[in-house]
Every structure is written in C-alpha cells, then in structure tokens.
Scaffold this motif. Structure first.
Motif, mmCIF file in Angstrom:
data_model
loop_
_atom_site.group_PDB
_atom_site.id
_atom_site.type_symbol
_atom_site.label_atom_id
_atom_site.label_comp_id
_atom_site.label_asym_id
_atom_site.label_seq_id
_atom_site.Cartn_x
_atom_site.Cartn_y
_atom_site.Cartn_z
ATOM 1 N N GLY A 19 0.836 -1.263 -0.085
ATOM 2 C CA GLY A 19 0.051 -0.074 -0.081
ATOM 3 C C GLY A 19 0.777 1.078 0.078
ATOM 4 N N GLU A 20 2.007 1.175 0.545
ATOM 5 C CA GLU A 20 3.121 2.366 0.539
ATOM 6 C C GLU A 20 3.877 2.381 -0.591
ATOM 7 N N VAL A 21 4.286 1.039 -1.084
ATOM 8 C CA VAL A 21 5.283 1.111 -2.142
ATOM 9 C C VAL A 21 4.719 1.346 -3.477
ATOM 10 N N VAL A 22 3.592 0.548 -3.764
ATOM 11 C CA VAL A 22 2.758 0.230 -4.949
ATOM 12 C C VAL A 22 1.468 0.901 -4.858
ATOM 13 N N GLN A 23 1.646 2.134 -5.498
ATOM 14 C CA GLN A 23 0.386 2.947 -5.783
ATOM 15 C C GLN A 23 -0.235 3.028 -6.830
ATOM 16 N N LEU A 88 23.142 3.398 5.784
ATOM 17 C CA LEU A 88 22.042 4.182 5.214
ATOM 18 C C LEU A 88 22.290 5.657 4.974
ATOM 19 N N PHE A 89 23.450 6.058 5.478
ATOM 20 C CA PHE A 89 24.219 7.524 5.364
ATOM 21 C C PHE A 89 25.299 7.426 4.222
ATOM 22 N N LYS A 90 25.460 6.655 3.666
ATOM 23 C CA LYS A 90 26.391 6.689 2.340
ATOM 24 C C LYS A 90 26.007 5.700 1.486
ATOM 25 N N LEU A 91 24.740 5.818 0.773
ATOM 26 C CA LEU A 91 24.020 5.041 -0.180
ATOM 27 C C LEU A 91 24.470 5.698 -1.530
ATOM 28 N N ASN A 92 24.835 4.774 -2.329
ATOM 29 C CA ASN A 92 25.017 4.887 -3.728
ATOM 30 C C ASN A 92 24.505 4.404 -4.686
ATOM 31 N N THR A 93 23.356 3.464 -4.246
ATOM 32 C CA THR A 93 22.287 2.832 -4.856
ATOM 33 C C THR A 93 20.951 3.327 -5.032
ATOM 34 N N LYS A 94 20.021 2.634 -5.687
ATOM 35 C CA LYS A 94 18.688 3.215 -5.779
ATOM 36 C C LYS A 94 17.933 2.632 -4.565
ATOM 37 N N GLY A 95 17.805 1.303 -4.632
ATOM 38 C CA GLY A 95 16.845 0.646 -3.500
ATOM 39 C C GLY A 95 17.731 0.278 -2.207
ATOM 40 N N PHE A 96 17.047 0.196 -1.224
ATOM 41 C CA PHE A 96 17.885 -0.609 -0.112
ATOM 42 C C PHE A 96 16.959 -0.983 0.880
ATOM 43 N N ARG A 97 15.487 -0.878 0.686
ATOM 44 C CA ARG A 97 14.808 -1.302 1.797
ATOM 45 C C ARG A 97 14.511 -2.995 1.895
ATOM 46 N N GLY A 98 14.363 -3.406 0.758
ATOM 47 C CA GLY A 98 14.164 -4.745 0.341
ATOM 48 C C GLY A 98 12.651 -5.421 0.615
ATOM 49 N N GLU A 99 12.031 -4.144 0.257
ATOM 50 C CA GLU A 99 10.471 -4.322 0.285
ATOM 51 C C GLU A 99 9.796 -4.259 -0.995
ATOM 52 N N LEU A 101 10.096 -5.726 -4.063
ATOM 53 C CA LEU A 101 9.898 -7.317 -4.862
ATOM 54 C C LEU A 101 8.630 -7.916 -4.108
ATOM 55 N N ALA A 102 8.947 -7.933 -2.736
ATOM 56 C CA ALA A 102 8.069 -8.777 -1.825
ATOM 57 C C ALA A 102 6.823 -7.824 -1.927
ATOM 58 N N SER A 103 6.418 -6.699 -1.911
ATOM 59 C CA SER A 103 5.188 -6.106 -1.974
ATOM 60 C C SER A 103 4.618 -6.225 -3.600
ATOM 61 N N ILE A 104 5.549 -6.035 -4.619
ATOM 62 C CA ILE A 104 4.877 -6.399 -5.888
ATOM 63 C C ILE A 104 4.361 -7.928 -5.899
ATOM 64 N N ALA A 105 5.135 -8.841 -5.411
ATOM 65 C CA ALA A 105 4.827 -10.170 -5.525
ATOM 66 C C ALA A 105 3.464 -10.737 -4.751
ATOM 67 N N THR A 302 8.395 6.226 -1.216
ATOM 68 C CA THR A 302 8.715 6.209 -2.683
ATOM 69 C C THR A 302 10.278 6.872 -2.949
ATOM 70 N N LYS A 303 11.064 7.312 -1.746
ATOM 71 C CA LYS A 303 12.146 7.871 -1.644
ATOM 72 C C LYS A 303 12.260 9.183 -2.798
ATOM 73 N N THR A 304 11.328 9.858 -2.960
ATOM 74 C CA THR A 304 11.297 10.929 -3.989
ATOM 75 C C THR A 304 11.673 12.181 -3.028
ATOM 76 N N GLU A 305 11.758 12.179 -1.870
ATOM 77 C CA GLU A 305 11.867 13.389 -0.811
ATOM 78 C C GLU A 305 13.175 13.199 0.008
ATOM 79 N N ILE A 306 14.124 14.094 0.019
ATOM 80 C CA ILE A 306 15.435 13.977 0.716
ATOM 81 C C ILE A 306 15.430 15.071 1.715
#
Length: 617
Positions: A19-23, A88-99, A101-105, A302-306
């Motif tokens: 509900g949070e990840v896939v709108q 979490l404070f030196k991320l250079n990748t897009k995803g990191f929560r691991g939620e 694919l589990a949410s989509i499936a 959605t990681k669109t706010e920083i």
C-alpha cells in the motif's frame, strides 16, 4: 483475558507494505527500473500492456542473480545494498529497503528469469500473491527479466481506484523520463501495446534530453555548471521565452536520484524573477552531487524526498548558479542596455595622469561680419533666415492684417459644465448605466428583487463552453485563415495527444496542415481565438487530457470544450466597457445552464432587498 496481539502473516504484511510502495503501475515501473540500474545494466527494455494493468516487464543485461538470491529477493527486508544502519548514510544505490519485490509479488502474478554471466543456465520463478508456484532451471540470456502481470488481482478495491489507461500511461512515462534522464550512459527502450514509445541510445546528458523531449529542445537549453566544496551542479535550464504553463519539464536529481523539493524549486523561480510571464514555469534539468553523508533519503516510502543538512546554503548556491548562467548567455537583462564601448577606460590608461583640457578661443571671430550689408539708410540689417528654420514655424500663418483682429473678435468663452440633478429621473439613470464592474472581477446587475453579483471569469467560461460544445456537435464552426502559418513545437508524447483530439479541434475551427513527430503547422484558428493564444490553448488542452480533467466519464468533445473555455475566458482583473458587461450578462442568461461554470462552480449569486436591509439593522 486472553492475549489479543499476534504477528501478522507474511502475505498480509506484504500487502500492507504494498500500500505504501505500490500505489499504481508507475510505482512498479520505478522499482523494477531502479533494480536493473543497481544491477549495472547497460541496456534496459520496458514493455507495458494496457498502461501496466495487464503487463509490466523489464528486461536488462545486468549482473543477474544466483538461484538462491533469486528466491531470497522476494522475501521482506532482503537486500544486497546495505549491511548495517550506518550504510543508510552513504548510499550510492537506488533501492535499499528490500520491500519492493516482496510488495509487488503480494499483489500480482510475477515471473522472474535471471542468469549470471559465469553460469550456464539460469533460474525461473513464478509467484502468485506471495506464494511460489514454480521454480525451475531455464535457458535464458545474461541478466534479469521480470514480468508483473494482473496488478492488484487479489485486491479489487485498489484496482478500481486506478485511473484510465491514458492517465496511468502518463504516470509510467513520467517515471521512465526520471530514470532515463538520470542515467544517459544507459540505453533505454519502451514499448506500449506492441508500439515503440521511446528508443534512447547511450548518449550525453544534453542529447538524452533532446531524444526525450524533441529536437527543438536543443535550442531552448542554457547550460548550468558550478563546482563548490558543498555541492556540484550540472545540467540545463530552459530559456525564459520557452516557459510553459505546466511544470512538466522540471527535474532535480540528487546523486542520480530524482527528487521533489519545493524549497529548491523556489530557488530556481527566484533566479528567473522578472524574466517569466505570469503563470509560466521555467524548465530545468539539474544534477546535484552532494556528500551522501549530508543527506537522508530514508524519509519517504517512494524515496522521492530528501532531507539536506544545510538547505540554506544549497538554496543560495543553486540560485546564484542559475542566475549566473542566464546572465552569462545573455538571457537575463543587464543594467546598461545600450552600453557604448568607446566610453570604457582602456587598461593602458589606468595609471596615467589626468590631462586638463585646453580651451582655444579665436579672438578674431566676428559673428556679424558676413551679415553686415551696405545701405543708404546707414542701418544694420541681417540675413534672412532660411526656410525651415525659425520662419518655418510660421508657414501658413497670415501676416499683419484684419484677419487676426477678426479672429480675436470671435473668441468664445467656455460655459460651466452642467451637472446632473440630484433628483434626476430614475429611468434616465437606468438607461445610462445598467451594470457596474467591481474590482475588475465581478459584474453587478440590478434585478426586481435586488441585485445580481456575477463572476465574470466563470460566466464567460460557461458561455464559451456551450458555444464550443455546439460547434463540435454541429461541426459548423467558423475558421479564420492565417496569412502566415503558425509553427508550434511539442514533444512526441504531446503530439500524440494532439492527434487524438485533432478531429474535434478541427470542428471548433482549427486547421492543421502538417503534423510531424515534434511539431505542427496551423493554418486556421477559430474566429474567437487570437493567434497569440493558440499555443496556450494547446498546452492547456494537453495538460487536461493527460490529467483527464474532469474524469474518464466525459467525452473527448466535452473535455475539449472545457479546456478551450478555460483558456479563452476573460481573466480576473480585466476591465470591461459598459457594452461588454451588458453583452456578457445577456449571453450568460441565454445559456442552457447559466447558474454554474463548466467545472460546476456558481457563476452568480443574488442578494434581495430584504438581505440588504438586514445589513443595516
């Protein structure tokens, strides 16, 4: 009393996380594209059917996964991106929560095929609603292919909340733009219902922008580059004359991640202050590189706010950088518009002393020498002034004589202006003025029981709406030919929308001669439409179609009539003459539904005498 708190089953917890990840389908597109980028893919293909409701498939040539990783990737909080909380404070990748694919499936049918380069065969996994239906060994190329089918198949309520295909596809295209713009070094392709939408080869940043938004975008871009200890800024802003009414071409990327920031957007708007028309928004495509330890991207699902450590410094640097670029490329006006280069002090004279100018006087000069003539009367006379000088001022006037005396004798004196009597006949007053305009916004009109207060903007919208709707239905609108065809340029997606409503536009009076992939030529416009408003009307129309205003239950003709009436209606603050006010009132009450605007807002209110009397009690 028995215990009432219990752990939720995994499939329920996954649906809650979904509900949070896939709108909407666009959320799935974002997560899958980002996973492909994290896998170091050099080519990514997106395949969509029915705006993502039936199929979303992402194929990449990245590193792929082993059989164990492929199975584990669908578990909650399973990720390869972080190991400790400090990561979490030196991320250079897009995803990191691991939620993701589990949410989509949990809410779709998912089919995964993946293979690592060193492996001979790959792995295929089929999951339906968090349950693994099948896992087997397959022959597949290097990389990963993941297909998400029948989104929200087990949550019908969520599926019913999805918008039409047009709206959902626009959101998918927006997410595709955001990912593709952030990574010009990766080749992207997108297909919808078997048709190619985008084919973006590996390129530089400027070329990637041009490939997405059309060839004409190249001449609109102004480069921005700034490198400081705090932040490194690179990218482009659009020239002010190409600003649009919508905010569709505004992109901020922080460390190659798209973000939304009203605060930084205000910095851009401040840099463009005084250069944009009212209601226009500047375009920008800006990359910001900062130290990952100075930002927190774990504040939104959605990681669109920083969250930045020092927003004020970033604001000042960003504003100054954009303003400098606009001035450097002669976009912003300078103080001296007509500067004379001859007045500049050369560097050679910087240390030289000042010389006092010398005034030379000709002591033998006599201004009367040439004008003095010999005469018998021993008097001095002067040359006659040439025609066109002083005497030229009196050409056409008679010299001394009785004419001037006659004119003087016929001088008339103005009488005092007559003022209307305080007790003038009421019928005469009504004939002189029947309507009044209040603050260039409302029209006050007298009725038997009291008065009408009409909103001029909404009233004119209703009038135009019914006119345009009639033109489209009857197909007999008047068109005025343009002496010079109007050339307008749009992105390929906007051109596709115009083609959808082209027939209805022609019924209102528009005439199109040539439509290409990134532009069109207009040879005729409706009689009531000024040529300068055509681009504004089409931009508003494209925005309304993309957002499907008001909703999908209305026809294309109704949507077109609403959009055009909104663009052409007289604005608040526009003064109207007495005749224009009366014409507006008469036309309004000749409409079939005069009481509401096309967007169901009231066009007028009434106040009777009793209500006014009560105000003075």
């Amino acid at each position: 009393m028995s215990d009432i708190i219990q752990l939720l089953p995994d499939h329920v917890a996954n649906q809650i996380a979904a509900g949070e990840v896939v709108q909407r389908p666009a959320s799935v597109v974002k997560e899958l594209l980002e996973n492909a980028i994290d896998a170091h893919a050099t080519s990514i293909k997106l395949i969509v059917k029915d705006a993502g409701k039936t199929l979303i498939q992402v194929i990449d040539d990245g590193e792929g996964m082993s059989a164990t990783d492929a199975r584990l990737s669908f578990e909650r909080h399973a990720t390869s991106k972080i190991r400790t909380a400090d990561d979490l404070f030196k991320l250079n990748t897009k995803g990191f929560r691991g939620e993701a694919l589990a949410s989509i499936a949990a809410i779709a049918h998912v089919e995964l095929k993946t293979k690592q380069e060193e492996d001979e065969v790959g792995t295929s996994i089929i999951i339906e609603g968090s349950e693994v239906v099948e896992q087997e060994v397959v022959v597949t190329p290097k990389g990963t292919s993941i297909a998400v089918k029948n989104l929200f198949f087990n949550i019908p309520a969520r599926r019913n909340f999805l918008k039409s295909n047009t709206v959902e596809l626009r959101h998918i295209v927006d997410e595709f733009h955001r990912v593709a713009l952030a990574h010009p070094n990766i080749a992207f392709a997108m297909y919808h219902n078997g048709s190619e939408v985008f084919m973006l080869p590996e390129s530089n940043y400027r070329q990637r922008i041009v490939n997405i938004f059309g060839n004409k975008t190249n001449e609109k871009l102004v480069p921005v580059n700034e490198d400081t200890e705090v932040i490194k800024i690179s990218g482009f802003v659009g020239k002010p004359e190409y600003a649009k009414k919508s905010r569709g071409e505004q992109f901020f990327f922080v460390n190659n991640r798209f973000i939304k920031s009203a605060y930084l957007n205000h910095a851009i708007a401040s840099a463009f202050e005084g250069l944009l028309k009212d209601g226009a928004h500047a375009s920008y495509f800006l990359n910001l590189e900062v130290n990952p330890q100075t930002i927190d991207i774990n504040i939104h699902p959605t990681k669109t706010e920083i969250k930045f450590d020092d927003e004020h410094t970033l604001y000042a640097i960003l504003r100054a950088s954009v303003k400098h670029s606009l001035g450097q490329f002669n976009i912003a006006p300078v103080l001296d518009f007509d500067r004379d280069a001859d007045l500049d002090t050369p560097y050679d004279y910087q240390n030289k002393g000042v010389k006092v100018p010398v005034i030379e006087v000709d002591k033998g000069f006599n201004p009367f020498q040439e004008e003095r003539t010999a005469s018998n009367t021993q008097t001095r006379s002067f040359k006659k002034e040439p025609a066109g000088s002083r005497e030229g001022l009196y050409v056409g006037l008679e010299s001394k004589g009785t004419k001037s005396q006659k004119d003087f004798s016929e001088v008339r004196y103005e009488s005092d202006e007559k003022t209307a009597s305080m007790f003038q006949n009421e019928n005469e007053v009504e004939q002189q003025q029947s309507t009044y305009q209040l603050h260039n916004k409302y029209i006050i009109s007298k009725i038997k029981s009291g008065m009408l207060l009409i909103d001029q903007h909404k009233a004119h919208q209703r009038i135009l709406y019914e006119d345009f709707l009639q033109y489209i239905t009857v197909k007999e609108a008047m068109s005025q030919q343009l002496l010079f065809p109007l050339q307008l340029h749009f992105s390929p997606q906007e051109i596709a929308i115009i083609k959808q409503v082209k027939e209805d536009l022609e019924h209102t009076g528009f005439m199109f001669d040539n439509i290409t992939e990134d532009g069109l030529e207009i040879t005729g416009v409706p009689v009531s439409v000024p040529e300068s408003e055509v681009s504004i009307i089409l931009e508003q129309l494209i925005s309304d179609v993309e957002n499907e205003v008001p909703d999908s239950n209305f026809s294309a003709a109704d949507l077109l009539a609403k959009s055009m009436s909104k663009s052409l209606a007289i604005k608040t603050g526009q003064g109207l003459t007495m005749q224009e006010q009366e014409h507006l009132v008469n036309k309004l009450f000749a409409c079939k539904e005069p009481s509401v605007s096309p967007t169901n807002k009231p066009t007028f209110i009434t106040m009777n005498i009793d209500e006014l009397d009560r105000k003075f009690l």
